[in-house]
Design a protein around this motif. Sequence first.
Motif, mmCIF file in Angstrom:
data_model
loop_
_atom_site.group_PDB
_atom_site.id
_atom_site.type_symbol
_atom_site.label_atom_id
_atom_site.label_comp_id
_atom_site.label_asym_id
_atom_site.label_seq_id
_atom_site.Cartn_x
_atom_site.Cartn_y
_atom_site.Cartn_z
ATOM 1 N N PHE A 1 -12.605 -105.934 0.266
ATOM 2 C CA PHE A 1 -13.307 -107.129 -0.162
ATOM 3 C C PHE A 1 -14.684 -107.149 0.485
ATOM 4 O O PHE A 1 -14.918 -106.534 1.527
ATOM 5 N N CYS B 1 -24.244 -106.576 3.135
ATOM 6 C CA CYS B 1 -22.892 -106.809 2.644
ATOM 7 C C CYS B 1 -21.925 -106.157 3.607
ATOM 8 O O CYS B 1 -22.090 -104.992 3.974
ATOM 9 N N ILE C 1 -21.111 -113.676 -6.323
ATOM 10 C CA ILE C 1 -20.268 -112.685 -6.984
ATOM 11 C C ILE C 1 -19.313 -113.436 -7.909
ATOM 12 O O ILE C 1 -18.483 -114.214 -7.453
ATOM 13 N N THR D 1 -17.284 -112.029 -10.695
ATOM 14 C CA THR D 1 -16.030 -111.377 -11.047
ATOM 15 C C THR D 1 -16.144 -109.896 -10.759
ATOM 16 O O THR D 1 -17.240 -109.372 -10.509
ATOM 17 N N SER D 2 -15.006 -109.192 -10.784
ATOM 18 C CA SER D 2 -14.990 -107.758 -10.516
ATOM 19 C C SER D 2 -14.012 -107.075 -11.458
ATOM 20 O O SER D 2 -13.079 -107.694 -11.982
ATOM 21 N N LEU E 1 -18.984 -105.103 -9.913
ATOM 22 C CA LEU E 1 -19.125 -106.527 -9.675
ATOM 23 C C LEU E 1 -20.146 -107.108 -10.634
ATOM 24 O O LEU E 1 -21.142 -106.465 -10.957
ATOM 25 N N CYS E 2 -19.896 -108.321 -11.102
ATOM 26 C CA CYS E 2 -20.902 -109.078 -11.841
ATOM 27 C C CYS E 2 -21.462 -110.123 -10.893
ATOM 28 O O CYS E 2 -20.732 -110.967 -10.381
ATOM 29 N N VAL E 3 -22.772 -110.045 -10.648
ATOM 30 C CA VAL E 3 -23.459 -110.887 -9.679
ATOM 31 C C VAL E 3 -24.442 -111.787 -10.408
ATOM 32 O O VAL E 3 -25.087 -111.372 -11.375
ATOM 33 N N TRP F 1 -23.144 -104.487 -10.738
ATOM 34 C CA TRP F 1 -23.453 -103.758 -9.512
ATOM 35 C C TRP F 1 -22.243 -102.963 -9.065
ATOM 36 O O TRP F 1 -21.128 -103.468 -9.060
ATOM 37 N N ASN F 2 -22.479 -101.709 -8.695
ATOM 38 C CA ASN F 2 -21.445 -100.865 -8.093
ATOM 39 C C ASN F 2 -21.765 -100.720 -6.608
ATOM 40 O O ASN F 2 -22.665 -99.968 -6.239
#
Length: 308
Positions: free
Chosen positions: A81, A89, A120, A122-123, A128-130, A141-142
């Motif tokens: 996580f 991050c 953030i 969802t994943s 990830l969608c930011v 984003w990866n």
Amino acid sequence: MSTNNLQSCKRKKFLHGHGRQSSSIDDLGLDILVYEILIRLPAKGVGRSKCVCKEWLSVLSTRHFAMMHCRHISTSSNQKFIAIDSRLCSVFPLSCEDSGPLLNSRILLPFEAPWNKVNILTSFEGLLCVCFRNTGKLVIWNPLTRAFKEVSSSNSCGLYKPKSDAIGLYVDKTDDYKLLHIKRRRGRMWVHVYSSMFDSWHKITFANKLRCWRGKPIWSNGTFCKGVLYFLVNCFIENKGVMLFGFDVESERFRLKTFPRFPHAYYDGNLVIVHKELHVFITHGLPNWTVDLWRMEGESWGLIVSYL
């Protein structure tokens, strides 16, 4: 012979040797190298392997390998996580068995945005969608490769409004990673889908016929399972409780699904994927809360366990 059977035969030939040992890495065959060895490498190792030769570069750059690699490393022991702090991050391992202190690694945010303005949403399979709260822009984003892409477009399809919109990441049968964006404005709902393969948006016309209920129901972000993107919709102001909608990613149609019902005045749910099956945690029974775990079984739900 099917592809799976062919790969199985090649694996058996490699393991048993048929009386001789492999003398070089070339004797293993590309399928064995890719699906038994390279797929187990971390993201950085895959990146370095692309430099070996043109053939490896071609195979390791395909969407199919990227999808298989993500699914292979998405085991319970590899789950992590992310916590955003300042412009860094922190990436923590997710382990229920280890009660010791969490050892984290840190990565820089690759995009220019104030840390306290990054959400953030969802994943899915490591992506990830930011959202940037100050601009409403959406970014895929990866974190492993630090690659990212803005998906906002000139006609504002990609602009996100907190507390009104919902987002879902999924992959279709062509291995195209897509982003579904539900927008609610002035009592109406619009749905657009972004294709990473074609770098473009298109509108879901069927969904435009769906009107939002009065009282502004709360939509969860999407949870993808077996070709369907699921959304929980909280509609207590309209006395409709919690409803479950499924978006079939191939037909691109919404459908109202069954959902467990309770006689209590208030309850809430959170969707999760457990062993590739759709589950939901439901909290109910104010003031003495009870938490139930339900599993979707076909078109119905089965109670797995209840916590008092």
